[in-house]
Write a protein that holds these residues in place. Structure first.
Motif, short mmCIF file in Angstrom:
data_model
loop_
_atom_site.label_atom_id
_atom_site.label_comp_id
_atom_site.label_asym_id
_atom_site.label_seq_id
_atom_site.Cartn_x
_atom_site.Cartn_y
_atom_site.Cartn_z
N LEU A 199 -3.87 2.76 -5.04
CA LEU A 199 -2.74 1.85 -4.83
C LEU A 199 -2.13 1.38 -6.14
CD1 LEU A 199 -4.20 -0.28 -1.90
CD2 LEU A 199 -2.62 1.65 -1.76
N HIS A 200 -2.65 1.88 -7.25
CA HIS A 200 -2.16 1.54 -8.59
C HIS A 200 -2.21 0.04 -8.84
CE1 HIS A 200 -0.92 5.67 -8.97
NE2 HIS A 200 -0.25 5.56 -7.83
N ILE A 201 -3.35 -0.55 -8.51
CA ILE A 201 -3.60 -1.96 -8.77
C ILE A 201 -4.67 -2.03 -9.86
CG2 ILE A 201 -4.46 -4.13 -7.81
CD1 ILE A 201 -3.46 -3.17 -5.06
N ARG A 242 -6.86 -7.30 -11.68
CA ARG A 242 -5.75 -8.04 -11.04
C ARG A 242 -6.31 -9.12 -10.13
NH1 ARG A 242 -1.13 -8.47 -12.52
NH2 ARG A 242 -0.76 -6.25 -12.59
N LEU A 285 -0.58 -10.12 -7.20
CA LEU A 285 -0.18 -9.01 -6.34
C LEU A 285 1.27 -9.16 -5.91
CD1 LEU A 285 -3.23 -8.64 -3.96
CD2 LEU A 285 -2.56 -7.08 -5.77
N ARG A 333 4.64 -5.61 -1.95
CA ARG A 333 4.31 -4.24 -1.52
C ARG A 333 2.81 -3.97 -1.68
NH1 ARG A 333 4.48 -0.79 1.99
NH2 ARG A 333 4.33 1.37 1.36
N GLN A 334 2.20 -4.45 -2.75
CA GLN A 334 0.77 -4.25 -2.95
C GLN A 334 -0.04 -4.94 -1.85
OE1 GLN A 334 0.57 -5.72 -6.99
NE2 GLN A 334 0.23 -3.65 -7.77
N ARG A 335 0.38 -6.12 -1.45
CA ARG A 335 -0.31 -6.83 -0.36
C ARG A 335 -0.20 -6.02 0.94
NH1 ARG A 335 -1.11 -12.66 -1.17
NH2 ARG A 335 -0.48 -13.13 -3.28
N GLN A 339 0.27 -2.80 1.23
CA GLN A 339 -0.55 -1.60 1.12
C GLN A 339 -2.02 -1.90 1.34
OE1 GLN A 339 0.68 -0.34 -2.81
NE2 GLN A 339 2.02 1.25 -1.97
N LEU A 340 -2.50 -3.01 0.81
CA LEU A 340 -3.90 -3.40 1.02
C LEU A 340 -4.17 -3.66 2.49
CD1 LEU A 340 -4.62 -5.78 -1.98
CD2 LEU A 340 -5.76 -3.61 -1.49
#
Length: 102
Positions: free
Chosen positions: A77-79, A83, A88, A91-93, A95-96
């Motif tokens: 997820l490229h995090i 982090r 976050l 979009r990252q949230r 995706q998770l």
């Protein structure tokens, strides 16, 4: 820059606050592990205490997710590994939550 000089009382109060915050974070991770709260609830909750938890620690607290699976998810997820939840993006949230549905 010099550190401020703290009195013994100030130092004791600061240590007590730090201990309380660490206990709260530990309690959140424990409730997540036991299934009493979902990842969506934790990510959706507001607050400085939740925001300072590292995403990796949060993922490792999920049932069935260990260090390897958490690291793999973060990489895909490229995090960044270090982090924190407050860092976050939207979009990252999303995706998770797609990756780890409740």
């Amino acid at each position: 820059m010099a550190l401020p000089q703290l009195t013994d009382t100030d130092r004791t109060e600061a240590l007590a606050r730090a201990l309380a915050v660490r206990r709260e974070r530990s309690e959140v991770r424990s409730r997540l592990k036991d299934g009493r709260v979902t990842l969506a609830e934790v990510l959706g909750s507001e607050g400085d205490m939740i925001g300072r938890i590292r995403v990796r620690q949060l993922l490792e607290s999920l049932p069935g997710v260990g260090t390897a699976r958490a690291a793999q998810a973060l990489a895909e997820l490229h995090i960044a590994d270090n982090r924190r939840v407050q860092g976050l993006g939207t979009r990252q949230r999303e995706q998770l939550l797609e990756r780890f549905p409740s």
